[in-house]
Design a protein around this motif. Structure first.
Motif, mmCIF file in Angstrom:
data_model
loop_
_atom_site.group_PDB
_atom_site.id
_atom_site.type_symbol
_atom_site.label_atom_id
_atom_site.label_comp_id
_atom_site.label_asym_id
_atom_site.label_seq_id
_atom_site.Cartn_x
_atom_site.Cartn_y
_atom_site.Cartn_z
ATOM 1 N N ASP A 688 36.059 -20.695 -30.441
ATOM 2 C CA ASP A 688 35.040 -19.665 -30.588
ATOM 3 C C ASP A 688 33.810 -20.064 -29.773
ATOM 4 O O ASP A 688 33.211 -21.111 -30.002
ATOM 5 C CB ASP A 688 34.679 -19.518 -32.071
ATOM 6 N N SER A 689 33.457 -19.230 -28.812
ATOM 7 C CA SER A 689 32.346 -19.554 -27.919
ATOM 8 C C SER A 689 31.213 -18.543 -28.036
ATOM 9 O O SER A 689 30.474 -18.326 -27.082
ATOM 10 C CB SER A 689 32.844 -19.590 -26.468
ATOM 11 N N ARG A 690 31.071 -17.887 -29.182
ATOM 12 C CA ARG A 690 30.043 -16.866 -29.329
ATOM 13 C C ARG A 690 28.652 -17.438 -29.111
ATOM 14 O O ARG A 690 27.795 -16.798 -28.510
ATOM 15 C CB ARG A 690 30.148 -16.217 -30.714
ATOM 16 N N GLU A 691 28.416 -18.637 -29.604
ATOM 17 C CA GLU A 691 27.096 -19.255 -29.421
ATOM 18 C C GLU A 691 26.809 -19.479 -27.944
ATOM 19 O O GLU A 691 25.714 -19.165 -27.454
ATOM 20 C CB GLU A 691 27.037 -20.583 -30.181
ATOM 21 N N ASN A 692 27.776 -19.991 -27.207
ATOM 22 C CA ASN A 692 27.588 -20.228 -25.774
ATOM 23 C C ASN A 692 27.446 -18.922 -25.008
ATOM 24 O O ASN A 692 26.621 -18.815 -24.089
ATOM 25 C CB ASN A 692 28.760 -21.048 -25.217
ATOM 26 N N ASP A 693 28.261 -17.931 -25.368
ATOM 27 C CA ASP A 693 28.166 -16.638 -24.688
ATOM 28 C C ASP A 693 26.807 -15.992 -24.923
ATOM 29 O O ASP A 693 26.195 -15.440 -24.005
ATOM 30 C CB ASP A 693 29.270 -15.701 -25.170
ATOM 31 N N ALA A 694 26.340 -16.050 -26.170
ATOM 32 C CA ALA A 694 25.039 -15.464 -26.477
ATOM 33 C C ALA A 694 23.921 -16.178 -25.730
ATOM 34 O O ALA A 694 22.986 -15.542 -25.219
ATOM 35 C CB ALA A 694 24.788 -15.508 -27.988
ATOM 36 N N ALA A 695 24.015 -17.505 -25.645
ATOM 37 C CA ALA A 695 22.993 -18.257 -24.910
ATOM 38 C C ALA A 695 23.017 -17.918 -23.429
ATOM 39 O O ALA A 695 21.965 -17.796 -22.782
ATOM 40 C CB ALA A 695 23.209 -19.757 -25.125
ATOM 41 N N ARG A 696 24.207 -17.749 -22.883
ATOM 42 C CA ARG A 696 24.312 -17.410 -21.451
ATOM 43 C C ARG A 696 23.723 -16.032 -21.174
ATOM 44 O O ARG A 696 22.984 -15.841 -20.212
ATOM 45 C CB ARG A 696 25.791 -17.442 -21.047
ATOM 46 N N ILE A 697 24.022 -15.063 -22.031
ATOM 47 C CA ILE A 697 23.488 -13.717 -21.843
ATOM 48 C C ILE A 697 21.974 -13.714 -22.020
ATOM 49 O O ILE A 697 21.243 -13.043 -21.285
ATOM 50 C CB ILE A 697 24.157 -12.736 -22.818
ATOM 51 N N ALA A 698 21.473 -14.475 -22.985
ATOM 52 C CA ALA A 698 20.023 -14.541 -23.206
ATOM 53 C C ALA A 698 19.311 -15.059 -21.966
ATOM 54 O O ALA A 698 18.228 -14.581 -21.608
ATOM 55 C CB ALA A 698 19.716 -15.424 -24.414
ATOM 56 N N ASP A 699 19.893 -16.022 -21.282
ATOM 57 C CA ASP A 699 19.285 -16.547 -20.054
ATOM 58 C C ASP A 699 19.293 -15.506 -18.940
ATOM 59 O O ASP A 699 18.342 -15.401 -18.165
ATOM 60 C CB ASP A 699 20.038 -17.801 -19.595
ATOM 61 N N ILE A 700 20.370 -14.742 -18.839
ATOM 62 C CA ILE A 700 20.458 -13.731 -17.782
ATOM 63 C C ILE A 700 19.517 -12.566 -18.067
ATOM 64 O O ILE A 700 18.902 -12.013 -17.153
ATOM 65 C CB ILE A 700 21.908 -13.225 -17.651
ATOM 66 N N LEU A 701 19.382 -12.209 -19.344
ATOM 67 C CA LEU A 701 18.517 -11.092 -19.701
ATOM 68 C C LEU A 701 17.051 -11.366 -19.397
ATOM 69 O O LEU A 701 16.269 -10.430 -19.205
ATOM 70 C CB LEU A 701 18.657 -10.768 -21.196
ATOM 71 N N ASP A 702 16.679 -12.612 -19.357
ATOM 72 C CA ASP A 702 15.269 -12.959 -19.193
ATOM 73 C C ASP A 702 15.073 -13.760 -17.918
ATOM 74 O O ASP A 702 14.993 -14.986 -17.945
ATOM 75 C CB ASP A 702 14.795 -13.766 -20.404
ATOM 76 N N PRO A 703 14.999 -13.103 -16.761
ATOM 77 C CA PRO A 703 14.819 -13.854 -15.511
ATOM 78 C C PRO A 703 13.485 -14.566 -15.433
ATOM 79 O O PRO A 703 13.306 -15.489 -14.641
ATOM 80 C CB PRO A 703 14.939 -12.769 -14.425
ATOM 81 N N GLY A 704 12.507 -14.149 -16.247
ATOM 82 C CA GLY A 704 11.216 -14.830 -16.266
ATOM 83 C C GLY A 704 11.260 -16.161 -16.978
ATOM 84 O O GLY A 704 10.283 -16.910 -16.961
ATOM 85 N N ARG A 705 12.382 -16.456 -17.654
ATOM 86 C CA ARG A 705 12.607 -17.732 -18.329
ATOM 87 C C ARG A 705 11.551 -18.041 -19.394
ATOM 88 O O ARG A 705 10.874 -19.058 -19.365
ATOM 89 C CB ARG A 705 12.655 -18.885 -17.308
ATOM 90 N N ARG A 706 11.386 -17.124 -20.348
ATOM 91 C CA ARG A 706 10.523 -17.422 -21.481
ATOM 92 C C ARG A 706 11.376 -18.099 -22.544
ATOM 93 O O ARG A 706 12.104 -17.444 -23.286
ATOM 94 C CB ARG A 706 9.881 -16.138 -22.007
ATOM 95 N N ARG A 707 11.298 -19.398 -22.592
ATOM 96 C CA ARG A 707 12.206 -20.195 -23.421
ATOM 97 C C ARG A 707 11.665 -20.334 -24.842
ATOM 98 O O ARG A 707 10.743 -19.657 -25.261
ATOM 99 C CB ARG A 707 12.383 -21.581 -22.781
ATOM 100 N N GLY A 708 12.215 -21.317 -25.567
ATOM 101 C CA GLY A 708 11.714 -21.661 -26.885
ATOM 102 C C GLY A 708 12.308 -20.794 -27.971
ATOM 103 O O GLY A 708 13.447 -20.325 -27.916
ATOM 104 N N ILE A 709 11.488 -20.567 -28.996
ATOM 105 C CA ILE A 709 11.960 -19.854 -30.173
ATOM 106 C C ILE A 709 12.361 -18.432 -29.827
ATOM 107 O O ILE A 709 13.298 -17.875 -30.388
ATOM 108 C CB ILE A 709 10.859 -19.865 -31.251
ATOM 109 N N ARG A 710 11.656 -17.815 -28.884
ATOM 110 C CA ARG A 710 11.980 -16.447 -28.499
ATOM 111 C C ARG A 710 13.414 -16.361 -28.004
ATOM 112 O O ARG A 710 14.141 -15.436 -28.338
ATOM 113 C CB ARG A 710 11.003 -15.988 -27.417
ATOM 114 N N ARG A 711 13.833 -17.338 -27.207
ATOM 115 C CA ARG A 711 15.206 -17.350 -26.713
ATOM 116 C C ARG A 711 16.185 -17.559 -27.857
ATOM 117 O O ARG A 711 17.231 -16.903 -27.925
ATOM 118 C CB ARG A 711 15.360 -18.456 -25.672
ATOM 119 N N ASP A 712 15.864 -18.469 -28.781
ATOM 120 C CA ASP A 712 16.744 -18.717 -29.921
ATOM 121 C C ASP A 712 16.907 -17.463 -30.778
ATOM 122 O O ASP A 712 18.000 -17.172 -31.271
ATOM 123 C CB ASP A 712 16.185 -19.856 -30.777
ATOM 124 N N ALA A 713 15.814 -16.714 -30.951
ATOM 125 C CA ALA A 713 15.894 -15.490 -31.739
ATOM 126 C C ALA A 713 16.773 -14.452 -31.043
ATOM 127 O O ALA A 713 17.557 -13.747 -31.695
ATOM 128 C CB ALA A 713 14.494 -14.938 -31.987
#
Length: 768
Positions: A688-713
């Motif tokens: 099960d790679s849902r966590e990795n897939d979600a993290a990968r999509i979150a990075d692509i969705l935000d090209p400005g790279r606002r990391r931290g808690i916002r990305r985790d949420a």
């Protein structure tokens, strides 16, 4: 001593009744006033207790303290200090987004001027969750924010860990669902001791606060106090008996530039962003999807092919589908006899009508008196804000005004039933005139009259899988006893299917009513959507160097060349783990040239070698074309073929072509493109790679790279999707090419100039 003590208590009670919630005068004036037993309280926010000694202490400083309800246990000595602590803490957080004890959500990074310490503030403070009245309180805040753009509006949530990703996820969901545009301050400290409550705090210059505790507070009270503070700030005298601004009349036309939620902005790059409602026209094989937080209506067929789109950006503007503006459209109803789609424009508190044959959107309610002339001068007046807007004598200025409507149903007598999300108010509108004939308050009264119509819609929802229904229950939006009522506009029948808009997975699902099988719509033909508005705001402004904080650039390259025609080709490498859903279409590309260059439409266009380039002349030419063009010629220009020509991709890379004519000097070519992607399927992936897939999509969705808690949420929200490998998302491409052109070469006779032709290739690798 006992008699003196009793007299002192009587004086203290009188002081509290007179001055709580009103500006305290000098001590001597206060004592004189309290001797009159005829004066009662000016206004109340409940039953209150506050320390006698504290009132007298604060008189000298002319502070303004509000009251504390009886159900809150506080000491006599702590209440004014508690208010001081709240204001001091809020003020201390203005200079930074995050600190050891606080974190700002939904606030634009780098916007230091949003909060002026000498301004008027309105805060919604307390617990934002497990509070059945919080949505109603948020709506009141939004109404005041619309009425008073200069008012600094904020939320203040205390008592939870600012590093808790679950809390951040809940706030993202709340911001998406309620479209909250004001910033929210999270604090580790528990100032208000409100375990399940919330209150309003109104203050100016970090002093003189009002506190209102009622869950059903009359907006008129807040309105009067805001106006009083505003007048005091401007040095004017307030007539408290005047009521020229009554907040029952809440409708105002939205500003040209609409402020949008910032916390969940990376989620904007999904194909759908809170698809709230859906309706259908079965006879013409059309489904109308309200992509609510993208402020557009997507029209598609039963296979998911996008056929048209209504709305270009947030706002309030009639016109052709490509230029019309909506603000969070929700419920819709297709009228077959008129071939019109009626739309609830929720945040504009309006009802819009889309003529499907003419492809024109207009406003049914509120009644407008905008000049419908098609002359160029009328168009210019509309654009610069001098158009006539609302007829002051029209029917929208009454106590039955729409306030955040959401659902739209048609009754048997050809009337529209318009209902807000929480089923607290129902408006009955005449379909022909657009007049509101009746307003019904309270869910019991609504259900008594139109219960059967509501239950018919709910019966459709009960055919959905129970786990799907449970994940969509919103206790704050549905009346008691009908947990799925808020979803009645999210389902429609279409042929042998139920089609449901999914605001959790950000998609559209269809359920076969015969077999019970379900599947997600596979969308196509994205060129119809064009290049979206949200990543392009910086493109519309001129900056000497680079966009301010918040903008991003995938590739920046400089060239030196001679004046003339330059053919530019972008070669874009797509990452190995993602794929284009379909070839890039011309409709998804936006090219612009600035400075000593002008764009030529495509590489295949031929331009005379003697053509002189001038930006000002180009602007005037465009204006002349607009002035003398006819609606028929404009509609011919925007034919379907102009949107659907594919961009070539013969070598595995994506290619975008652009041609410009340049003059001596510096210039810049800017290319934006909307790439619709999804993660590639991996047949060898077993775990099960849902966590990795979600993290990968979150990075692509935000090209400005606002990391931290916002990305985790964002990751937590993305994991709610049924199959992340099917999720379609948009990756905006942003390339800037700087050109420095020398003077024209001279011909042999020394008089004529030579225009050269040159080619440039720019290799771009997406940083995802």
């Amino acid at each position: 001593m006992s008699l003196r003590y009793r007299h002192l208590r009587e004086i203290s009670v009188s002081l509290s009744r007179i001055f709580l919630g009103n500006h305290l005068q000098q001590s001597r004036e206060a004592i004189n006033l309290c001797s009159s037993s005829l004066l009662g309280p000016v206004h109340h926010s409940g039953n209150y207790r506050i320390s006698d000694s504290r009132i007298l202490d604060k008189e000298v400083h002319s502070q303004r303290y509000s009251q504390v309800p009886n159900n809150i246990q506080v000491t006599d000595e702590s209440t004014p200090l508690l208010v001081d602590d709240i204001l001091s803490f809020i003020q201390s957080t203005f200079s930074e987004l995050e600190g050891p004890d606080h974190c700002w959500l939904n606030r634009v990074e780098g916007d230091e001027d949003h909060f002026k310490k000498d301004g008027i503030f309105l805060a919604l403070a307390g617990q934002f969750f497990e509070n059945s009245h919080i949505v109603s309180m948020i709506e009141k805040m939004k109404l005041l924010q619309q009425k008073y753009p200069e008012l600094c509006v904020l939320g203040f949530h205390s008592g939870n860990s600012i590093g808790n990703a679950a809390v951040q996820t809940c706030f993202i969901e709340l911001i998406m669902q309620e479209y909250i545009t004001f910033p929210i301050l999270l604090s580790n400290k528990n100032f208000l001791e409100l375990e399940s409550g919330a209150c309003y705090i109104l203050f100016r210059d970090m002093m003189t606060p009002f506190i209102y505790h009622e869950k059903d507070l009359d907006l008129g009270m807040l309105n009067r106090d805001i106006e009083e503070l505003h007048m005091q700030q401007n040095g004017n005298v307030v007539n408290k008996n005047s009521s020229s601004h009554n907040l029952k009349n809440t409708w105002v036309k939205q500003a040209e530039v609409i402020k949008e939620p910032d916390l969940s902005s990376p989620l904007q790059n999904m194909l759908l962003y809170f698809p709230g409602c859906i309706s259908a026209d079965e006879s013409s094989d059309r489904i109308f999807l309200s992509d609510s937080n993208h402020h557009r209506i997507i029209i598609m067929d039963g296979n998911g092919k996008i056929m048209d789109c209504i709305g270009s950006s947030p706002g309030f503007e009639d016109g052709a589908f490509e230029s019309a503006k909506l603000l969070r459209p929700s419920g819709s109803f297709y009228h077959d006899a008129e071939d019109c789609l009626y739309i609830v424009d929720s945040e504009n508190q309006a009802i819009r009508r889309a003529d499907m044959k003419r492809r024109v959107l207009d406003t049914l309610y509120p009644i407008c008196s905008v000049n419908k002339s098609s002359s160029i001068w009328t168009w210019i007046a509309n654009k610069i804000g001098f158009a006539t807007e609302i007829d002051s004598k029209s029917k929208e200025f009454n106590s039955q005004l729409l306030a955040f409507p959401w659902h739209l149903l048609k009754s048997v007598d050809d009337s529209f039933l318009i209902i807000n999300r929480r089923f607290e108010t129902l408006w009955i509108m005449d379909l022909t005139s657009g007049e509101i004939k009746e307003c019904i308050e309270g869910f019991p009264n609504i259900f008594e009259t139109y219960g059967q119509l509501i239950m018919d819609k709910i019966s459709l929802l009960k055919q959905m899988p129970s786990d799907w229904l449970q994940s969509h229950i919103n206790a704050n939006s549905s009346p008691k006893g009908l947990p799925f009522a808020s979803l009645i506009s999210a389902v429609t029948t279409f042929q042998n299917f139920l089609v449901v808009s999914d605001t959790v997975a950000q998609g559209v699902m269809k359920l076969d009513t015969e077999s019970g099988g379900s599947s997600n719509f596979q969308f196509s033909n994205f060129g119809i959507l064009g290049f979206p508005y949200w990543p392009s705001f910086y493109l519309e402004r001129v900056y000497p160097n680079a966009p301010p904080c918040g903008g991003w650039t995938d590739h920046l390259q400089s060239f030196s060349s001679l004046p003339g025609r330059i053919e530019i080709r972008l070669n874009v490498d797509i990452p190995m783990d993602v794929e284009l859903v379909e070839p890039l279409q011309e409709g998804c590309i936006w090219r612009q040239a600035r400075g000593a260059a002008t764009e030529v439409l495509g590489r295949e266009c031929t331009v005379g070698s003697s053509e002189k380039v001038g930006v000002a002349q180009q602007w005037y030419d465009d204006l002349d074309n607009l002035a003398f063009s006819t609606p028929e010629s404009e509609s011919e220009i925007t034919s379907e073929d102009s949107y659907t020509s594919d961009v070539k991709s013969e070598d595995g890379r994506m290619h975008i072509d652009c041609a410009v004519n340049t003059s001596p000097g510096t210039s810049e070519v800017i290319i934006y493109a909307a790439l619709y992607l999804r993660l590639k399927r991996d047949p060898d992936l077993k775990e099960d790679s849902r966590e990795n897939d979600a993290a990968r999509i979150a990075d692509i969705l935000d090209p400005g790279r606002r990391r931290g808690i916002r990305r985790d949420a964002c990751i937590q929200l993305l994991k709610t999707n049924a199959n992340l490998r099917d999720l379609i998302f948009m990756r905006p491409l942003h390339v800037r090419i700087k050109l420095d052109c020398a003077d024209h070469p001279k011909a042999d006779n020394g008089k004529d100039i030579i225009l050269t032709n040159s080619n440039m290739e720019v290799n771009v690798t997406l940083d995802t």
